[in-house]
Design a protein around this motif. Structure first.
Motif, PDB file in Angstrom:
ATOM      1  N   GLU A 244       6.382  13.318   4.943  1.00  0.00           N
ATOM      2  CA  GLU A 244       6.260  14.300   6.019  1.00  0.00           C
ATOM      3  C   GLU A 244       5.723  15.630   5.483  1.00  0.00           C
ATOM      4  O   GLU A 244       4.874  16.270   6.107  1.00  0.00           O
ATOM      5  CB  GLU A 244       7.625  14.522   6.670  1.00  0.00           C
ATOM      6  CG  GLU A 244       8.125  13.349   7.496  1.00  0.00           C
ATOM      7  CD  GLU A 244       9.526  13.574   8.025  1.00  0.00           C
ATOM      8  OE1 GLU A 244       9.778  13.242   9.192  1.00  0.00           O
ATOM      9  OE2 GLU A 244      10.376  14.099   7.280  1.00  0.00           O
ATOM     10  N   ALA A 245       6.241  16.035   4.318  1.00  0.00           N
ATOM     11  CA  ALA A 245       5.804  17.300   3.729  1.00  0.00           C
ATOM     12  C   ALA A 245       4.321  17.259   3.381  1.00  0.00           C
ATOM     13  O   ALA A 245       3.593  18.231   3.583  1.00  0.00           O
ATOM     14  CB  ALA A 245       6.633  17.611   2.476  1.00  0.00           C
ATOM     15  N   GLN A 246       3.865  16.111   2.883  1.00  0.00           N
ATOM     16  CA  GLN A 246       2.451  15.971   2.526  1.00  0.00           C
ATOM     17  C   GLN A 246       1.574  16.044   3.769  1.00  0.00           C
ATOM     18  O   GLN A 246       0.505  16.653   3.753  1.00  0.00           O
ATOM     19  CB  GLN A 246       2.230  14.648   1.789  1.00  0.00           C
ATOM     20  CG  GLN A 246       0.846  14.518   1.189  1.00  0.00           C
ATOM     21  CD  GLN A 246       0.580  15.565   0.141  1.00  0.00           C
ATOM     22  OE1 GLN A 246       1.387  15.785  -0.736  1.00  0.00           O
ATOM     23  NE2 GLN A 246      -0.563  16.221   0.222  1.00  0.00           N
ATOM     24  N   ALA A 247       2.038  15.432   4.866  1.00  0.00           N
ATOM     25  CA  ALA A 247       1.282  15.478   6.121  1.00  0.00           C
ATOM     26  C   ALA A 247       1.182  16.911   6.625  1.00  0.00           C
ATOM     27  O   ALA A 247       0.126  17.357   7.088  1.00  0.00           O
ATOM     28  CB  ALA A 247       1.953  14.589   7.166  1.00  0.00           C
ATOM     29  N   ALA A 248       2.286  17.652   6.539  1.00  0.00           N
ATOM     30  CA  ALA A 248       2.282  19.043   6.979  1.00  0.00           C
ATOM     31  C   ALA A 248       1.373  19.885   6.086  1.00  0.00           C
ATOM     32  O   ALA A 248       0.637  20.763   6.559  1.00  0.00           O
ATOM     33  CB  ALA A 248       3.701  19.599   6.960  1.00  0.00           C
TER      34      ALA A 248
ATOM     35  N   SER B 239       3.133   8.872  -2.507  1.00  0.00           N
ATOM     36  CA  SER B 239       3.357   9.568  -1.235  1.00  0.00           C
ATOM     37  C   SER B 239       2.976  11.037  -1.386  1.00  0.00           C
ATOM     38  O   SER B 239       2.694  11.726  -0.411  1.00  0.00           O
ATOM     39  CB  SER B 239       4.806   9.431  -0.774  1.00  0.00           C
ATOM     40  OG  SER B 239       5.695  10.027  -1.700  1.00  0.00           O
ATOM     41  N   LEU B 240       2.971  11.508  -2.636  1.00  0.00           N
ATOM     42  CA  LEU B 240       2.361  12.806  -2.941  1.00  0.00           C
ATOM     43  C   LEU B 240       0.853  12.554  -2.997  1.00  0.00           C
ATOM     44  O   LEU B 240       0.422  11.477  -3.394  1.00  0.00           O
ATOM     45  CB  LEU B 240       2.829  13.315  -4.304  1.00  0.00           C
ATOM     46  CG  LEU B 240       4.332  13.579  -4.472  1.00  0.00           C
ATOM     47  CD1 LEU B 240       4.668  13.769  -5.946  1.00  0.00           C
ATOM     48  CD2 LEU B 240       4.745  14.804  -3.680  1.00  0.00           C
TER      49      LEU B 240
ATOM     50  N   VAL C 127       0.823  -1.205   0.000  1.00  0.00           N
ATOM     51  CA  VAL C 127       0.000   0.000   0.000  1.00  0.00           C
ATOM     52  C   VAL C 127       0.866   1.267   0.000  1.00  0.00           C
ATOM     53  O   VAL C 127       2.014   1.239   0.437  1.00  0.00           O
ATOM     54  CB  VAL C 127      -0.933   0.023   1.234  1.00  0.00           C
ATOM     55  CG1 VAL C 127      -1.927  -1.129   1.186  1.00  0.00           C
ATOM     56  CG2 VAL C 127      -0.121  -0.035   2.524  1.00  0.00           C
ATOM     57  N   PRO C 128       0.311   2.400  -0.446  1.00  0.00           N
ATOM     58  CA  PRO C 128       1.016   3.683  -0.379  1.00  0.00           C
ATOM     59  C   PRO C 128       0.932   4.279   1.025  1.00  0.00           C
ATOM     60  O   PRO C 128       0.169   3.802   1.867  1.00  0.00           O
ATOM     61  CB  PRO C 128       0.259   4.548  -1.396  1.00  0.00           C
ATOM     62  CG  PRO C 128      -1.126   3.996  -1.393  1.00  0.00           C
ATOM     63  CD  PRO C 128      -0.978   2.515  -1.154  1.00  0.00           C
ATOM     64  N   PRO C 129       1.705   5.336   1.299  1.00  0.00           N
ATOM     65  CA  PRO C 129       1.712   5.955   2.628  1.00  0.00           C
ATOM     66  C   PRO C 129       0.341   6.410   3.113  1.00  0.00           C
ATOM     67  O   PRO C 129       0.073   6.391   4.313  1.00  0.00           O
ATOM     68  CB  PRO C 129       2.653   7.148   2.444  1.00  0.00           C
ATOM     69  CG  PRO C 129       3.588   6.726   1.353  1.00  0.00           C
ATOM     70  CD  PRO C 129       2.732   5.919   0.409  1.00  0.00           C
ATOM     71  N   SER C 130      -0.533   6.816   2.207  1.00  0.00           N
ATOM     72  CA  SER C 130      -1.867   7.290   2.618  1.00  0.00           C
ATOM     73  C   SER C 130      -2.640   6.192   3.329  1.00  0.00           C
ATOM     74  O   SER C 130      -3.390   6.451   4.275  1.00  0.00           O
ATOM     75  CB  SER C 130      -2.654   7.775   1.397  1.00  0.00           C
ATOM     76  OG  SER C 130      -2.824   6.713   0.460  1.00  0.00           O
ATOM     77  N   VAL C 131      -2.465   4.949   2.898  1.00  0.00           N
ATOM     78  CA  VAL C 131      -3.152   3.824   3.532  1.00  0.00           C
ATOM     79  C   VAL C 131      -2.485   3.478   4.857  1.00  0.00           C
ATOM     80  O   VAL C 131      -3.160   3.221   5.861  1.00  0.00           O
ATOM     81  CB  VAL C 131      -3.177   2.600   2.595  1.00  0.00           C
ATOM     82  CG1 VAL C 131      -3.720   1.375   3.327  1.00  0.00           C
ATOM     83  CG2 VAL C 131      -4.032   2.891   1.367  1.00  0.00           C
TER      84      VAL C 131
END
Length: 198
Positions: free
Chosen positions: A165-169, A94-95, A30-34
């Motif tokens: 991390e940047a996407q979460a921020a 991850s983007l 899975v990707p980071p979003s999952v």
């Protein structure tokens, strides 16, 4: 064709989850979003793609899962680009989908290059092959990309933060078109200051 699974999360790895489907254990990459939303012991629904690969005298099947159909579609489109395999496609996700679309539409090679495993040649190839196919047009019901998203991601990754991390921020920055870019970056940085261990 296996297009969706729902089960209880048994285990979570670096890039996979293992689901219990009524006694059947299923490992899904899975990707980071999952990974961000997966919790052990809780149910999880994934939109899936099953890939087959010939290895030696047999065939290996690997299942990939996504938070929604748009992510799955982007994954499958990325796989059509020469040099982009499943792991690279997962890393690109991850983007967020809107940010990835915007980076491709605006030919922002540097944004794609910040994703682990994506070099300049591959980034240019992705843009060349997908710009006219996926561009910045979001799927129905998906949030549109904000104009400053890619600039904020670029600024944060230049400071040493990972794309994840940047996407979460970025998700903590209000979608105010009148807010200066510098203020948005400051708000994104404040996300890291609030995190434990920072």
């Amino acid at each position: 064709m296996l297009v969706q699974v729902r089960g209880i999360v048994e285990a979570i790895g670096k890039d996979w989850v293992r689901l219990d489907l009524n006694g059947l254990g299923l490992q899904v990459y899975v990707p980071p979003s999952v990974l961000a939303q997966a919790r052990r012991g809780e149910p999880l629904t994934l939109h899936t793609t099953l890939l087959a690969r010939v290895e030696g005298h047999g065939i290996t099947f690997t299942l990939y899962g996504f938070a929604d159909e748009e992510e799955r579609e982007l994954f499958e489109q990325l796989l059509t680009v020469n040099g982009v395999g499943p792991r690279a496609a997962l890393a690109l996700l991850s983007l967020s989908a809107p940010t990835l679309r915007a980076a491709i539409a605006q030919e922002q090679v540097e944004i794609l290059r910040r994703v682990p495993g994506i070099g300049p040649k591959t980034a240019r190839s992705i843009i060349l092959h997908l710009k006219d196919r996926i561009g910045a047009v979001p799927a129905p019901g998906a949030p549109a990309a904000r104009p400053d998203d890619t600039e904020i991601i670029a600024a944060l990754t230049a400071l040493g933060y990972s794309v994840v991390e940047a996407q979460a921020a970025l998700s903590q920055v209000p979608p105010d078109p009148n807010m200066p870019l510098e203020e948005k970056i400051r708000l994104a940085l404040s996300y890291f200051a609030r995190r434990p261990g920072r």
